[in-house]
Design a protein around this motif. Structure first.
Motif, PDB file in Angstrom:
ATOM      1  N   GLU A  96       3.150 -11.579   7.773  1.00  0.00           N
ATOM      2  CA  GLU A  96       4.185 -12.379   8.445  1.00  0.00           C
ATOM      3  C   GLU A  96       4.948 -11.463   9.408  1.00  0.00           C
ATOM      4  N   PHE A  97       5.228 -11.998  10.584  1.00  0.00           N
ATOM      5  CA  PHE A  97       6.072 -11.297  11.564  1.00  0.00           C
ATOM      6  C   PHE A  97       7.216 -12.220  11.944  1.00  0.00           C
ATOM      7  N   THR A  98       8.389 -11.639  12.176  1.00  0.00           N
ATOM      8  CA  THR A  98       9.574 -12.414  12.536  1.00  0.00           C
ATOM      9  C   THR A  98      10.043 -11.840  13.866  1.00  0.00           C
ATOM     10  N   ILE A  99       9.847 -12.607  14.950  1.00  0.00           N
ATOM     11  CA  ILE A  99       9.891 -12.001  16.287  1.00  0.00           C
ATOM     12  C   ILE A  99      10.855 -12.711  17.225  1.00  0.00           C
ATOM     13  N   LYS A 100      11.808 -11.954  17.711  1.00  0.00           N
ATOM     14  CA  LYS A 100      12.737 -12.508  18.696  1.00  0.00           C
ATOM     15  C   LYS A 100      12.059 -12.513  20.063  1.00  0.00           C
ATOM     16  N   THR A 101      12.156 -13.641  20.760  1.00  0.00           N
ATOM     17  CA  THR A 101      11.439 -13.783  22.032  1.00  0.00           C
ATOM     18  C   THR A 101      12.394 -13.632  23.221  1.00  0.00           C
ATOM     19  N   TYR A 102      11.875 -13.032  24.274  1.00  0.00           N
ATOM     20  CA  TYR A 102      12.659 -12.801  25.496  1.00  0.00           C
ATOM     21  C   TYR A 102      11.899 -13.409  26.674  1.00  0.00           C
ATOM     22  N   PRO A 103      11.978 -14.724  26.854  1.00  0.00           N
ATOM     23  CA  PRO A 103      11.180 -15.378  27.909  1.00  0.00           C
ATOM     24  C   PRO A 103      11.437 -14.787  29.296  1.00  0.00           C
ATOM     25  N   PHE A 157       3.286   2.119  11.514  1.00  0.00           N
ATOM     26  CA  PHE A 157       4.237   3.245  11.551  1.00  0.00           C
ATOM     27  C   PHE A 157       5.637   2.713  11.247  1.00  0.00           C
ATOM     28  N   GLY A 158       6.624   3.583  11.319  1.00  0.00           N
ATOM     29  CA  GLY A 158       8.012   3.132  11.135  1.00  0.00           C
ATOM     30  C   GLY A 158       8.807   4.115  10.318  1.00  0.00           C
ATOM     31  N   ASP A 159      10.060   4.331  10.741  1.00  0.00           N
ATOM     32  CA  ASP A 159      10.909   5.331  10.097  1.00  0.00           C
ATOM     33  C   ASP A 159      11.735   4.765   8.950  1.00  0.00           C
ATOM     34  N   ILE A 160      11.816   3.439   8.871  1.00  0.00           N
ATOM     35  CA  ILE A 160      12.693   2.870   7.859  1.00  0.00           C
ATOM     36  C   ILE A 160      11.925   2.544   6.586  1.00  0.00           C
ATOM     37  N   ALA A 161      12.394   3.138   5.495  1.00  0.00           N
ATOM     38  CA  ALA A 161      11.847   2.820   4.170  1.00  0.00           C
ATOM     39  C   ALA A 161      13.012   2.910   3.197  1.00  0.00           C
ATOM     40  N   TYR A 162      12.912   2.235   2.083  1.00  0.00           N
ATOM     41  CA  TYR A 162      14.007   2.243   1.109  1.00  0.00           C
ATOM     42  C   TYR A 162      14.087   3.604   0.428  1.00  0.00           C
ATOM     43  N   LYS A 163      15.283   4.201   0.501  1.00  0.00           N
ATOM     44  CA  LYS A 163      15.460   5.526  -0.117  1.00  0.00           C
ATOM     45  C   LYS A 163      16.540   5.479  -1.183  1.00  0.00           C
ATOM     46  N   GLY A 164      16.875   4.281  -1.646  1.00  0.00           N
ATOM     47  CA  GLY A 164      17.930   4.138  -2.661  1.00  0.00           C
ATOM     48  C   GLY A 164      19.053   3.273  -2.133  1.00  0.00           C
ATOM     49  N   LYS A 165      19.970   2.911  -3.076  1.00  0.00           N
ATOM     50  CA  LYS A 165      21.036   1.957  -2.742  1.00  0.00           C
ATOM     51  C   LYS A 165      21.852   2.385  -1.546  1.00  0.00           C
ATOM     52  N   GLY A 166      22.358   1.394  -0.809  1.00  0.00           N
ATOM     53  CA  GLY A 166      23.181   1.738   0.335  1.00  0.00           C
ATOM     54  C   GLY A 166      23.650   0.526   1.096  1.00  0.00           C
ATOM     55  N   VAL A 167      24.116   0.803   2.304  1.00  0.00           N
ATOM     56  CA  VAL A 167      24.603  -0.252   3.186  1.00  0.00           C
ATOM     57  C   VAL A 167      23.631  -0.360   4.347  1.00  0.00           C
ATOM     58  N   PHE A 168      23.202  -1.580   4.623  1.00  0.00           N
ATOM     59  CA  PHE A 168      22.242  -1.842   5.694  1.00  0.00           C
ATOM     60  C   PHE A 168      22.995  -2.471   6.854  1.00  0.00           C
ATOM     61  N   ILE A 169      22.850  -1.877   8.037  1.00  0.00           N
ATOM     62  CA  ILE A 169      23.564  -2.396   9.207  1.00  0.00           C
ATOM     63  C   ILE A 169      22.514  -2.812  10.236  1.00  0.00           C
ATOM     64  N   ALA A 170      22.525  -4.101  10.597  1.00  0.00           N
ATOM     65  CA  ALA A 170      21.495  -4.598  11.520  1.00  0.00           C
ATOM     66  C   ALA A 170      22.127  -5.324  12.686  1.00  0.00           C
ATOM     67  N   GLY A 171      21.488  -5.207  13.844  1.00  0.00           N
ATOM     68  CA  GLY A 171      21.868  -5.994  15.006  1.00  0.00           C
ATOM     69  C   GLY A 171      20.687  -6.859  15.394  1.00  0.00           C
ATOM     70  N   GLY A 172      20.866  -8.182  15.433  1.00  0.00           N
ATOM     71  CA  GLY A 172      19.820  -9.108  15.873  1.00  0.00           C
ATOM     72  C   GLY A 172      18.498  -8.906  15.161  1.00  0.00           C
ATOM     73  N   ALA A 173      17.418  -8.758  15.956  1.00  0.00           N
ATOM     74  CA  ALA A 173      16.083  -8.610  15.376  1.00  0.00           C
ATOM     75  C   ALA A 173      15.931  -7.287  14.625  1.00  0.00           C
ATOM     76  N   GLY A 174      16.919  -6.411  14.736  1.00  0.00           N
ATOM     77  CA  GLY A 174      16.925  -5.151  13.975  1.00  0.00           C
ATOM     78  C   GLY A 174      16.967  -5.381  12.478  1.00  0.00           C
ATOM     79  N   VAL A 175      17.144  -6.621  12.078  1.00  0.00           N
ATOM     80  CA  VAL A 175      17.177  -6.913  10.640  1.00  0.00           C
ATOM     81  C   VAL A 175      15.767  -6.955  10.037  1.00  0.00           C
ATOM     82  N   THR A 176      14.714  -7.008  10.885  1.00  0.00           N
ATOM     83  CA  THR A 176      13.376  -7.272  10.330  1.00  0.00           C
ATOM     84  C   THR A 176      12.901  -6.243   9.287  1.00  0.00           C
ATOM     85  N   PRO A 177      13.142  -4.937   9.477  1.00  0.00           N
ATOM     86  CA  PRO A 177      12.692  -4.027   8.402  1.00  0.00           C
ATOM     87  C   PRO A 177      13.434  -4.290   7.088  1.00  0.00           C
ATOM     88  N   PHE A 178      14.669  -4.811   7.225  1.00  0.00           N
ATOM     89  CA  PHE A 178      15.468  -5.062   6.019  1.00  0.00           C
ATOM     90  C   PHE A 178      15.019  -6.345   5.320  1.00  0.00           C
TER      91      PHE A 178
END
Ligand SMILES: Cc1cc2nc3c(=O)[nH]c(=O)nc-3n(C[C@H](O)[C@H](O)[C@H](O)COP(=O)(O)OP(=O)(O)OC[C@H]3O[C@@H](n4cnc5c(N)ncnc54)[C@H](O)[C@@H]3O)c2cc1C
Length: 228
Positions: free
Chosen positions: A64-71, A95-116
């Motif tokens: 599944e992919f969740t994709i913000k579109t920019y027509p 690839f990708g730099d984001i992986a769960y490394k333990g409890k914390g606070v997740f801060i997302a902007g717009g489509a930046g939420v997808t890894p979360f």
């Protein structure tokens, strides 16, 4: 290695965000939070690769992919809007730099939420949501991706901030240092914090947040980030 996959379903989840479900090649492996270079299997588009995050979990029978579109950019995300069931995507390097490394606070902007999305789905499946918190910045309420799912999973630890709209029960404005101090820091003022901070969003937002986290004396080793 490249995999060609057929689209099983394609639908809008917000006014400009698509949920695309495809077949899953048996040999494809990834971790929650990771992305892949994706292109569209159509003449003139095969080599136009763009990174998109897997929002399904590795053990699902589909991708599944969740994709913000920019027509207006007339790029790949605009072209995705024209696709239908049985059209094909090409999934290349993971690839990708984001992986769960333990409890914390997740801060997302717009489509930046997808890894979360996939990280929280994984934690939820393992019953390990704990007191992880999501601070989600969007322009308007209509832009919030998977609002109900995050509410169900995180309860009071799902905090929304809207820059372009005032809505009761939602914070208004941009993420500020004060907001981070209130929602992110655990120690006394000036002591910074001792838990992970995950940040993902558009580059200007990332720059602003990183500056604010530095002012709050957050140990850079605790910051896990990716610019979209
Ligand atoms: C690791 C990673 C994972 C990602 N995962 C996801 C995901 O799961 N979901 C998601 O929605 N997004 C995700 N993104 C962001 C996504 O890759 C981009 O939104 C996507 O590449 C945009 O592709 P495009 O071809 O539509 O537009 P672009 O390739 O960005 O733009 C096409 C053209 O439009 C013009 N243009 C570029 N930027 C702008 C702008 N800001 N304003 C006006 N014109 C512009 C330029 O001429 C450009 O060549 C991820 C990014 C990264 C780095």
């Amino acid at each position: 290695m490249e995999h060609t996959v057929k689209i099983k379903s394609i639908e809008h989840v917000t006014h400009d965000v698509l949920r695309i479900v495809t077949e899953k090649p048996p040999s494809l492996s990834f971790k929650p939070g990771q992305a892949a270079d994706i292109s569209i299997n159509k003449v003139n588009w095969q080599t136009e690769k763009r990174p998109f995050t897997f929002t399904s979990l590795p053990n699902y029978t589909y991708l599944e992919f969740t994709i913000k579109t920019y027509p207006s950019r007339k790029g790949v995300t605009n072209e995705l809007l024209k696709l239908k069931k049985h059209d094909e995507l090409i999934v290349a390097d993971v690839f990708g730099d984001i992986a769960y490394k333990g409890k914390g606070v997740f801060i997302a902007g717009g489509a930046g939420v997808t890894p979360f999305i996939s990280i929280f789905r994984d934690l939820h499946a393992k019953n390990e949501i704990g007191d992880n918190k999501l601070l989600f910045a969007n322009k308007t309420k209509a832009d919030i991706i998977l609002e109900q799912e995050f509410k169900n999973t995180l309860g009071k630890n799902f905090i929304n901030i809207l820059s372009d709209e005032k809505v009761e029960g939602y914070l208004h404005g941009f993420i500020t240092e004060d907001l981070l101090r209130a929602h992110v820091t655990t120690g006394a003022p000036g002591q910074g914090m001792g838990r992970n901070v995950y940040v993902c969003g558009p580059p200007p937002m990332m720059e602003a947040i990183e500056k604010q986290l530095a002012n709050l004396k957050v140990d850079p080793k605790l910051i896990i980030k990716e610019a979209f």
